[in-house]
Design a protein around this motif. Structure first.
Motif, PDB file in Angstrom:
ATOM      1  N   LEU A  98       0.826  -1.198   0.000  1.00  0.00           N
ATOM      2  CA  LEU A  98       0.000   0.000   0.000  1.00  0.00           C
ATOM      3  C   LEU A  98       0.861   1.248   0.000  1.00  0.00           C
ATOM      4  CD1 LEU A  98      -2.545  -1.103   2.771  1.00  0.00           C
ATOM      5  CD2 LEU A  98      -2.766  -1.379   0.284  1.00  0.00           C
ATOM      6  N   ASP A  99       0.382   2.264  -0.657  1.00  0.00           N
ATOM      7  CA  ASP A  99       1.018   3.578  -0.600  1.00  0.00           C
ATOM      8  C   ASP A  99       0.666   4.212   0.742  1.00  0.00           C
ATOM      9  OD1 ASP A  99       2.180   6.018  -1.101  1.00  0.00           O
ATOM     10  OD2 ASP A  99       0.673   6.666  -2.558  1.00  0.00           O
ATOM     11  N   GLY A 100       1.656   4.657   1.470  1.00  0.00           N
ATOM     12  CA  GLY A 100       1.370   5.271   2.762  1.00  0.00           C
ATOM     13  C   GLY A 100       2.633   5.566   3.541  1.00  0.00           C
ATOM     14  N   ARG A 101       2.416   6.133   4.717  1.00  0.00           N
ATOM     15  CA  ARG A 101       3.519   6.541   5.590  1.00  0.00           C
ATOM     16  C   ARG A 101       3.302   5.950   6.977  1.00  0.00           C
ATOM     17  NH1 ARG A 101       2.848  11.465   6.805  1.00  0.00           N
ATOM     18  NH2 ARG A 101       5.007  12.056   7.243  1.00  0.00           N
ATOM     19  N   ALA A 102       4.394   5.834   7.729  1.00  0.00           N
ATOM     20  CA  ALA A 102       4.326   5.229   9.059  1.00  0.00           C
ATOM     21  C   ALA A 102       3.434   6.016  10.004  1.00  0.00           C
ATOM     22  CB  ALA A 102       5.736   5.115   9.645  1.00  0.00           C
ATOM     23  N   GLU A 103       3.336   7.320   9.801  1.00  0.00           N
ATOM     24  CA  GLU A 103       2.541   8.150  10.700  1.00  0.00           C
ATOM     25  C   GLU A 103       1.045   8.064  10.420  1.00  0.00           C
ATOM     26  OE1 GLU A 103       6.394  10.564   9.868  1.00  0.00           O
ATOM     27  OE2 GLU A 103       5.080   9.149   8.819  1.00  0.00           O
ATOM     28  N   ALA A 104       0.643   7.405   9.354  1.00  0.00           N
ATOM     29  CA  ALA A 104      -0.779   7.262   9.014  1.00  0.00           C
ATOM     30  C   ALA A 104      -0.961   5.937   8.275  1.00  0.00           C
ATOM     31  CB  ALA A 104      -1.260   8.440   8.171  1.00  0.00           C
ATOM     32  N   LEU A 105      -0.834   4.839   8.987  1.00  0.00           N
ATOM     33  CA  LEU A 105      -0.893   3.523   8.355  1.00  0.00           C
ATOM     34  C   LEU A 105      -2.295   3.269   7.801  1.00  0.00           C
ATOM     35  CD1 LEU A 105       1.127   1.509  11.032  1.00  0.00           C
ATOM     36  CD2 LEU A 105       1.920   2.275   8.773  1.00  0.00           C
ATOM     37  N   PRO A 106      -2.398   2.870   6.539  1.00  0.00           N
ATOM     38  CA  PRO A 106      -3.709   2.723   5.888  1.00  0.00           C
ATOM     39  C   PRO A 106      -4.365   1.373   6.145  1.00  0.00           C
ATOM     40  CG  PRO A 106      -1.979   2.351   4.295  1.00  0.00           C
ATOM     41  CD  PRO A 106      -1.290   2.704   5.584  1.00  0.00           C
ATOM     42  N   VAL A 107      -4.402   0.953   7.410  1.00  0.00           N
ATOM     43  CA  VAL A 107      -5.075  -0.290   7.805  1.00  0.00           C
ATOM     44  C   VAL A 107      -5.880  -0.015   9.078  1.00  0.00           C
ATOM     45  CG1 VAL A 107      -3.315  -1.773   6.760  1.00  0.00           C
ATOM     46  CG2 VAL A 107      -3.103  -1.110   9.159  1.00  0.00           C
ATOM     47  N   GLY A 108      -6.797  -0.914   9.391  1.00  0.00           N
ATOM     48  CA  GLY A 108      -7.703  -0.695  10.498  1.00  0.00           C
ATOM     49  C   GLY A 108      -7.091  -0.943  11.870  1.00  0.00           C
ATOM     50  N   ASP A 109      -7.820  -0.506  12.886  1.00  0.00           N
ATOM     51  CA  ASP A 109      -7.412  -0.748  14.265  1.00  0.00           C
ATOM     52  C   ASP A 109      -7.368  -2.249  14.544  1.00  0.00           C
ATOM     53  OD1 ASP A 109      -7.682   1.972  14.335  1.00  0.00           O
ATOM     54  OD2 ASP A 109      -9.301   2.020  15.814  1.00  0.00           O
ATOM     55  N   ARG A 110      -6.356  -2.669  15.307  1.00  0.00           N
ATOM     56  CA  ARG A 110      -6.229  -4.062  15.755  1.00  0.00           C
ATOM     57  C   ARG A 110      -6.427  -5.053  14.610  1.00  0.00           C
ATOM     58  NH1 ARG A 110      -9.016  -4.408  21.775  1.00  0.00           N
ATOM     59  NH2 ARG A 110      -7.852  -2.662  22.696  1.00  0.00           N
ATOM     60  N   GLY A 128       7.104   9.595  17.279  1.00  0.00           N
ATOM     61  CA  GLY A 128       6.072   9.319  18.273  1.00  0.00           C
ATOM     62  C   GLY A 128       4.755   8.927  17.638  1.00  0.00           C
ATOM     63  N   GLU A 129       4.362   9.635  16.595  1.00  0.00           N
ATOM     64  CA  GLU A 129       3.104   9.315  15.906  1.00  0.00           C
ATOM     65  C   GLU A 129       3.204   7.959  15.208  1.00  0.00           C
ATOM     66  OE1 GLU A 129      -0.767   9.590  14.892  1.00  0.00           O
ATOM     67  OE2 GLU A 129       0.359  10.876  16.276  1.00  0.00           O
ATOM     68  N   ALA A 130       4.350   7.662  14.623  1.00  0.00           N
ATOM     69  CA  ALA A 130       4.526   6.370  13.969  1.00  0.00           C
ATOM     70  C   ALA A 130       4.368   5.224  14.964  1.00  0.00           C
ATOM     71  CB  ALA A 130       5.900   6.304  13.305  1.00  0.00           C
ATOM     72  N   LEU A 131       4.923   5.370  16.160  1.00  0.00           N
ATOM     73  CA  LEU A 131       4.802   4.315  17.173  1.00  0.00           C
ATOM     74  C   LEU A 131       3.376   4.216  17.706  1.00  0.00           C
ATOM     75  CD1 LEU A 131       8.184   4.880  19.031  1.00  0.00           C
ATOM     76  CD2 LEU A 131       7.589   2.995  17.479  1.00  0.00           C
ATOM     77  N   ARG A 132       2.673   5.337  17.776  1.00  0.00           N
ATOM     78  CA  ARG A 132       1.253   5.277  18.161  1.00  0.00           C
ATOM     79  C   ARG A 132       0.459   4.514  17.108  1.00  0.00           C
ATOM     80  NH1 ARG A 132       2.551  10.299  20.500  1.00  0.00           N
ATOM     81  NH2 ARG A 132       2.234  11.458  18.564  1.00  0.00           N
ATOM     82  N   GLU A 133       0.799   4.700  15.851  1.00  0.00           N
ATOM     83  CA  GLU A 133       0.138   3.970  14.781  1.00  0.00           C
ATOM     84  C   GLU A 133       0.427   2.468  14.873  1.00  0.00           C
ATOM     85  OE1 GLU A 133      -1.870   5.121  11.521  1.00  0.00           O
ATOM     86  OE2 GLU A 133      -2.426   5.668  13.561  1.00  0.00           O
ATOM     87  N   VAL A 134       1.658   2.118  15.205  1.00  0.00           N
ATOM     88  CA  VAL A 134       1.988   0.699  15.390  1.00  0.00           C
ATOM     89  C   VAL A 134       1.107   0.084  16.464  1.00  0.00           C
ATOM     90  CG1 VAL A 134       3.777  -0.907  16.167  1.00  0.00           C
ATOM     91  CG2 VAL A 134       4.363   0.927  14.568  1.00  0.00           C
ATOM     92  N   ARG A 135       0.970   0.764  17.593  1.00  0.00           N
ATOM     93  CA  ARG A 135       0.123   0.252  18.680  1.00  0.00           C
ATOM     94  C   ARG A 135      -1.342   0.180  18.253  1.00  0.00           C
ATOM     95  NH1 ARG A 135       0.096   3.389  23.658  1.00  0.00           N
ATOM     96  NH2 ARG A 135      -0.874   1.507  24.492  1.00  0.00           N
ATOM     97  N   ARG A 136      -1.768   1.137  17.458  1.00  0.00           N
ATOM     98  CA  ARG A 136      -3.179   1.162  17.024  1.00  0.00           C
ATOM     99  C   ARG A 136      -3.518  -0.055  16.175  1.00  0.00           C
ATOM    100  NH1 ARG A 136      -5.852   2.326  12.486  1.00  0.00           N
ATOM    101  NH2 ARG A 136      -4.007   3.108  11.379  1.00  0.00           N
ATOM    102  N   VAL A 137      -2.629  -0.437  15.264  1.00  0.00           N
ATOM    103  CA  VAL A 137      -2.978  -1.482  14.300  1.00  0.00           C
ATOM    104  C   VAL A 137      -2.711  -2.887  14.829  1.00  0.00           C
ATOM    105  CG1 VAL A 137      -2.536   0.106  12.399  1.00  0.00           C
ATOM    106  CG2 VAL A 137      -0.733  -1.492  13.105  1.00  0.00           C
ATOM    107  N   LEU A 138      -1.940  -3.016  15.909  1.00  0.00           N
ATOM    108  CA  LEU A 138      -1.639  -4.342  16.453  1.00  0.00           C
ATOM    109  C   LEU A 138      -2.823  -4.910  17.240  1.00  0.00           C
ATOM    110  CD1 LEU A 138       2.030  -4.075  17.781  1.00  0.00           C
ATOM    111  CD2 LEU A 138       1.189  -5.676  16.038  1.00  0.00           C
ATOM    112  N   ARG A 139      -3.069  -6.177  17.033  1.00  0.00           N
ATOM    113  CA  ARG A 139      -4.042  -6.878  17.862  1.00  0.00           C
ATOM    114  C   ARG A 139      -3.468  -7.073  19.265  1.00  0.00           C
ATOM    115  NH1 ARG A 139      -4.817 -10.518  12.851  1.00  0.00           N
ATOM    116  NH2 ARG A 139      -6.644  -9.575  11.868  1.00  0.00           N
ATOM    117  N   PRO A 140      -4.320  -7.244  20.278  1.00  0.00           N
ATOM    118  CA  PRO A 140      -3.818  -7.527  21.627  1.00  0.00           C
ATOM    119  C   PRO A 140      -2.884  -8.744  21.609  1.00  0.00           C
ATOM    120  CG  PRO A 140      -6.155  -7.029  21.705  1.00  0.00           C
ATOM    121  CD  PRO A 140      -5.792  -7.122  20.253  1.00  0.00           C
ATOM    122  N   GLY A 141      -1.726  -8.590  22.216  1.00  0.00           N
ATOM    123  CA  GLY A 141      -0.739  -9.651  22.198  1.00  0.00           C
ATOM    124  C   GLY A 141       0.141  -9.663  20.965  1.00  0.00           C
TER     125      GLY A 141
END
Length: 218
Positions: A98-110, A128-141
């Motif tokens: 996908l075309d995109g950037r780490a600060e706005a990952l084009p996938v859904g939450d979890r 900081g925003e990129a790492l928040r995006e990583v946490r947003r898209v990861l499933r629990p665990g």
């Protein structure tokens, strides 16, 4: 006699040469990929399910993934996106880029089981925003696995050298912050557990030789 626009033209030439060299060095089978191959195998071979990779470039990490995973790359460069898809087909990984950037990952939450970052967090504008995006898209665990070059420890001669060289290096590369405190940022990003190993990338790349590899749990 000065050439109008000569300085900016010269900088563009240097940047293009640097990008070409980096594409070769970081690409699949390039010297950096070969040097980091054992580390990539260790942290990537245990991943399962849906994997999202930030800034995969030409797909140098794909050959280290286990069979049966589903891989999504988020890559802003169209040439690299095409190369990554070709590499995914070559190694037999189900993939899309996908075309995109780490600060706005084009996938859904979890929505993913793991996020991968290899030698890319130096280049994001807002870490900081990129790492928040990583946490947003990861499933629990889920796992955030990373291999990054970082700033040397504060107070060391290498750190002082990095800080003096950093403005010039950023201008030449257009994106690489060689003295970035990436480990501290990951530890402070709110992950449940963070394991980090420090290593050196070797004397041939002294300014960017300090490295970290590890995993952060969602």
């Amino acid at each position: 006699m000065a050439v109008p626009g000569g300085e900016s033209w010269a900088m563009r030439v240097v940047q293009e040469a640097t990008w070409s060299a980096a594409r070769w060095a970081l690409g699949a089978g390039g010297p950096v990929d070969r040097y980091l191959a054992s580390r990539k195998r260790v942290i990537l071979s245990a991943l399962r399910g849906h994997i999202l990779e930030i800034g995969p470039g030409e797909g140098a990490s794909l050959r280290h993934l286990p069979p049966g995973v589903r891989w999504t790359g988020v890559e802003p460069d169209p040439v690299s996106r095409a190369s990554a898809l070709r590499e995914a087909r070559r190694v037999g990984i189900e993939a899309m880029v996908l075309d995109g950037r780490a600060e706005a990952l084009p996938v859904g939450d979890r929505s993913v089981d793991a996020v991968v970052s290899t030698l890319v967090l130096c280049s994001v504008d807002d870490l900081g925003e990129a790492l928040r995006e990583v946490r947003r898209v990861l499933r629990p665990g889920g796992r955030f696995v990373f291999i990054e070059h970082v700033g040397a420890p504060h107070g060391t001669r290498l750190r002082g050298f990095q800080e003096r060289l950093a403005p010039w290096w950023l201008g030449v590369t257009g994106e690489c912050r060689m003295a970035r405190d990436t480990e501290a940022a990951i530890r402070e990003a709110g992950f449940g557990q963070v394991e980090v190993e420090r290593f050196s990338m070797g004397p041939g790349v002294i300014p960017v030789s300090p490295g970290i590899s590890g995993v952060a749990m969602a």
